[in-house]
Motif scaffolding. Structure first.
Motif, PDB file in Angstrom:
ATOM      1  N   PHE A 176     -20.039  26.487 -18.612  1.00  0.00           N
ATOM      2  CA  PHE A 176     -18.766  26.101 -19.637  1.00  0.00           C
ATOM      3  C   PHE A 176     -18.064  25.949 -18.290  1.00  0.00           C
ATOM      4  N   VAL A 177     -17.625  26.176 -17.382  1.00  0.00           N
ATOM      5  CA  VAL A 177     -16.401  25.710 -16.265  1.00  0.00           C
ATOM      6  C   VAL A 177     -16.813  24.048 -16.212  1.00  0.00           C
ATOM      7  N   PRO A 178     -17.739  23.860 -15.488  1.00  0.00           N
ATOM      8  CA  PRO A 178     -17.515  22.427 -15.269  1.00  0.00           C
ATOM      9  C   PRO A 178     -17.686  21.514 -16.773  1.00  0.00           C
ATOM     10  N   ALA A 179     -18.763  21.898 -17.210  1.00  0.00           N
ATOM     11  CA  ALA A 179     -18.555  20.738 -18.477  1.00  0.00           C
ATOM     12  C   ALA A 179     -16.946  21.191 -19.028  1.00  0.00           C
ATOM     13  N   ALA A 180     -16.667  22.123 -19.122  1.00  0.00           N
ATOM     14  CA  ALA A 180     -15.254  21.620 -19.618  1.00  0.00           C
ATOM     15  C   ALA A 180     -13.908  20.699 -19.450  1.00  0.00           C
ATOM     16  N   PHE A 181     -14.473  21.417 -17.588  1.00  0.00           N
ATOM     17  CA  PHE A 181     -13.580  19.722 -17.272  1.00  0.00           C
ATOM     18  C   PHE A 181     -13.851  18.236 -17.395  1.00  0.00           C
ATOM     19  N   VAL A 182     -15.365  18.398 -17.126  1.00  0.00           N
ATOM     20  CA  VAL A 182     -15.490  17.484 -17.698  1.00  0.00           C
ATOM     21  C   VAL A 182     -15.225  16.261 -19.013  1.00  0.00           C
ATOM     22  N   PHE A 183     -15.684  17.160 -19.584  1.00  0.00           N
ATOM     23  CA  PHE A 183     -15.405  17.338 -20.549  1.00  0.00           C
ATOM     24  C   PHE A 183     -13.685  16.540 -21.406  1.00  0.00           C
ATOM     25  N   GLY A 184     -13.169  17.262 -20.940  1.00  0.00           N
ATOM     26  CA  GLY A 184     -11.900  16.986 -20.917  1.00  0.00           C
ATOM     27  C   GLY A 184     -11.338  16.096 -20.506  1.00  0.00           C
ATOM     28  N   ALA A 185     -12.006  15.858 -19.160  1.00  0.00           N
ATOM     29  CA  ALA A 185     -11.187  14.571 -18.405  1.00  0.00           C
ATOM     30  C   ALA A 185     -11.622  13.303 -18.887  1.00  0.00           C
ATOM     31  N   LEU A 186     -13.208  13.532 -20.055  1.00  0.00           N
ATOM     32  CA  LEU A 186     -13.333  12.389 -20.574  1.00  0.00           C
ATOM     33  C   LEU A 186     -12.280  12.043 -22.278  1.00  0.00           C
ATOM     34  N   CYS A 187     -12.086  13.265 -22.654  1.00  0.00           N
ATOM     35  CA  CYS A 187     -11.453  13.402 -23.219  1.00  0.00           C
ATOM     36  C   CYS A 187      -9.865  12.479 -23.472  1.00  0.00           C
ATOM     37  N   LEU A 188      -9.485  12.808 -22.114  1.00  0.00           N
ATOM     38  CA  LEU A 188      -8.021  12.164 -22.428  1.00  0.00           C
ATOM     39  C   LEU A 188      -8.727  10.627 -21.879  1.00  0.00           C
ATOM     40  N   VAL A 189      -9.543  10.106 -21.398  1.00  0.00           N
ATOM     41  CA  VAL A 189      -9.989   8.766 -20.933  1.00  0.00           C
ATOM     42  C   VAL A 189      -9.665   8.204 -22.616  1.00  0.00           C
ATOM     43  N   THR A 190     -10.492   8.760 -23.636  1.00  0.00           N
ATOM     44  CA  THR A 190     -10.115   8.737 -24.888  1.00  0.00           C
ATOM     45  C   THR A 190      -8.843   8.485 -25.534  1.00  0.00           C
ATOM     46  N   ALA A 191      -8.239   9.402 -25.322  1.00  0.00           N
ATOM     47  CA  ALA A 191      -6.304   9.103 -25.885  1.00  0.00           C
ATOM     48  C   ALA A 191      -5.734   7.990 -25.107  1.00  0.00           C
ATOM     49  N   VAL A 192      -6.240   8.598 -23.961  1.00  0.00           N
ATOM     50  CA  VAL A 192      -5.451   7.082 -22.724  1.00  0.00           C
ATOM     51  C   VAL A 192      -6.002   5.592 -24.303  1.00  0.00           C
ATOM     52  N   SER A 193      -7.332   5.593 -24.303  1.00  0.00           N
ATOM     53  CA  SER A 193      -8.200   4.423 -25.027  1.00  0.00           C
ATOM     54  C   SER A 193      -7.465   3.961 -25.629  1.00  0.00           C
ATOM     55  N   ARG A 194      -6.882   5.350 -26.591  1.00  0.00           N
ATOM     56  CA  ARG A 194      -6.752   4.919 -28.713  1.00  0.00           C
ATOM     57  C   ARG A 194      -4.865   4.501 -27.722  1.00  0.00           C
ATOM     58  N   VAL A 195      -4.295   5.408 -27.105  1.00  0.00           N
ATOM     59  CA  VAL A 195      -2.416   4.093 -26.706  1.00  0.00           C
ATOM     60  C   VAL A 195      -2.819   3.215 -26.730  1.00  0.00           C
ATOM     61  N   LEU A 196      -3.735   2.338 -25.874  1.00  0.00           N
ATOM     62  CA  LEU A 196      -3.712   1.434 -25.044  1.00  0.00           C
ATOM     63  C   LEU A 196      -3.707   0.123 -26.398  1.00  0.00           C
ATOM     64  N   LEU A 197      -4.877   0.193 -27.295  1.00  0.00           N
ATOM     65  CA  LEU A 197      -5.471   0.083 -28.451  1.00  0.00           C
ATOM     66  C   LEU A 197      -4.320   0.466 -29.084  1.00  0.00           C
ATOM     67  N   ALA A 198      -3.532   0.967 -29.537  1.00  0.00           N
ATOM     68  CA  ALA A 198      -1.984   1.277 -30.180  1.00  0.00           C
ATOM     69  C   ALA A 198      -0.931  -0.062 -30.357  1.00  0.00           C
ATOM     70  N   ALA A 199      -0.958  -0.025 -28.311  1.00  0.00           N
ATOM     71  CA  ALA A 199      -0.124  -1.031 -27.935  1.00  0.00           C
ATOM     72  C   ALA A 199      -0.590  -2.080 -28.391  1.00  0.00           C
ATOM     73  N   ARG A 200      -1.628  -2.827 -28.846  1.00  0.00           N
ATOM     74  CA  ARG A 200      -2.449  -3.945 -28.957  1.00  0.00           C
ATOM     75  C   ARG A 200      -1.768  -4.176 -30.107  1.00  0.00           C
ATOM     76  N   VAL A 201      -1.758  -3.712 -31.080  1.00  0.00           N
ATOM     77  CA  VAL A 201      -2.088  -2.792 -32.875  1.00  0.00           C
ATOM     78  C   VAL A 201      -1.136  -3.186 -33.315  1.00  0.00           C
ATOM     79  N   PHE A 202      -0.133  -2.692 -32.626  1.00  0.00           N
ATOM     80  CA  PHE A 202       0.949  -2.017 -33.093  1.00  0.00           C
ATOM     81  C   PHE A 202       2.146  -2.302 -32.873  1.00  0.00           C
TER      82      PHE A 202
END
Length: 199
Positions: A173-199
């Motif tokens: 649980f611990v290592p998987a949660a940290f890795v997945f959480g980090a990738l989740c934040l990458v997804t969030a940042v990519s969506r912010v960058l997409l919003a900056a382009r689109v909106f």
């Protein structure tokens, strides 16, 4: 990442079953709430250490989560149904990490980080959907939805896979949660960058 590839495979099956349920008078909101019930049951079973039963409840929960939209499409979709679906999904996604803290408090920091990443990612997802609706943007790339869905590195299929992994290998649980959480934040940042382009 995998949702758009999986949808063409599972949608015909879900739509057929959804049409059968709708013909029997089953309402989409009933299916959504059943999915939440199974999801919360899964969290309770995790908290009790019954990982095998929890895994079965997760499968039933996500099956219902797929069927509610199919039932809606076969009948009368509603904005409230889409709202309820999102709320129940977020409740489920929050309950599972919390349950892993209950079963083992040593999971606390990793669970908190995972929940933080879900919170940030969810905010970008919902904010993007609001602005997309305001601009009357439409897509059905991830299936017909009430809200505008943007893709990302991690989506529903990956999150379900993570929860299955947690149940099969709770010691990871611990290592998987940290890795997945980090990738989740990458997804969030990519969506912010997409919003900056689109909106």
């Amino acid at each position: 990442m995998f949702d758009a590839r999986i949808r063409p495979l599972i949608d015909p099956i879900l739509n057929a079953q959804g049409a059968r349920l709708a013909a029997r008078g089953v309402r989409p909101d009933q299916v959504t709430l059943a999915g939440l019930g199974f999801g919360l049951l899964a969290a309770l079973l995790i908290a009790l250490g019954a990982m095998g039963w929890a895994l079965a409840a997760i499968v039933l929960s996500r099956l219902a989560d797929g069927l509610d939209g199919a039932v809606a499409r076969a009948g009368q979709p509603s904005d409230f149904g889409g709202f309820l679906d999102i709320v129940c999904d977020f409740a489920f996604y929050g309950a599972v990490p919390l349950a892993f803290v209950v079963v083992d408090p040593a999971n606390g920091l990793a669970a908190a980080f995972l929940l933080f990443s879900f919170y940030v990612n969810g905010a970008t997802f919902l904010a993007y959907a609001v602005l997309a609706e305001k601009r009357e943007m439409k897509t059905d790339a991830l299936g017909v939805k009430t809200l505008y869905f943007t893709g990302g590195l991690l989506e529903g299929a990956e999150t379900i896979g993570l929860f299955v992994l947690f149940c099969l290998l709770p010691g990871w649980f611990v290592p998987a949660a940290f890795v997945f959480g980090a990738l989740c934040l990458v997804t969030a940042v990519s969506r912010v960058l997409l919003a900056a382009r689109v909106f």
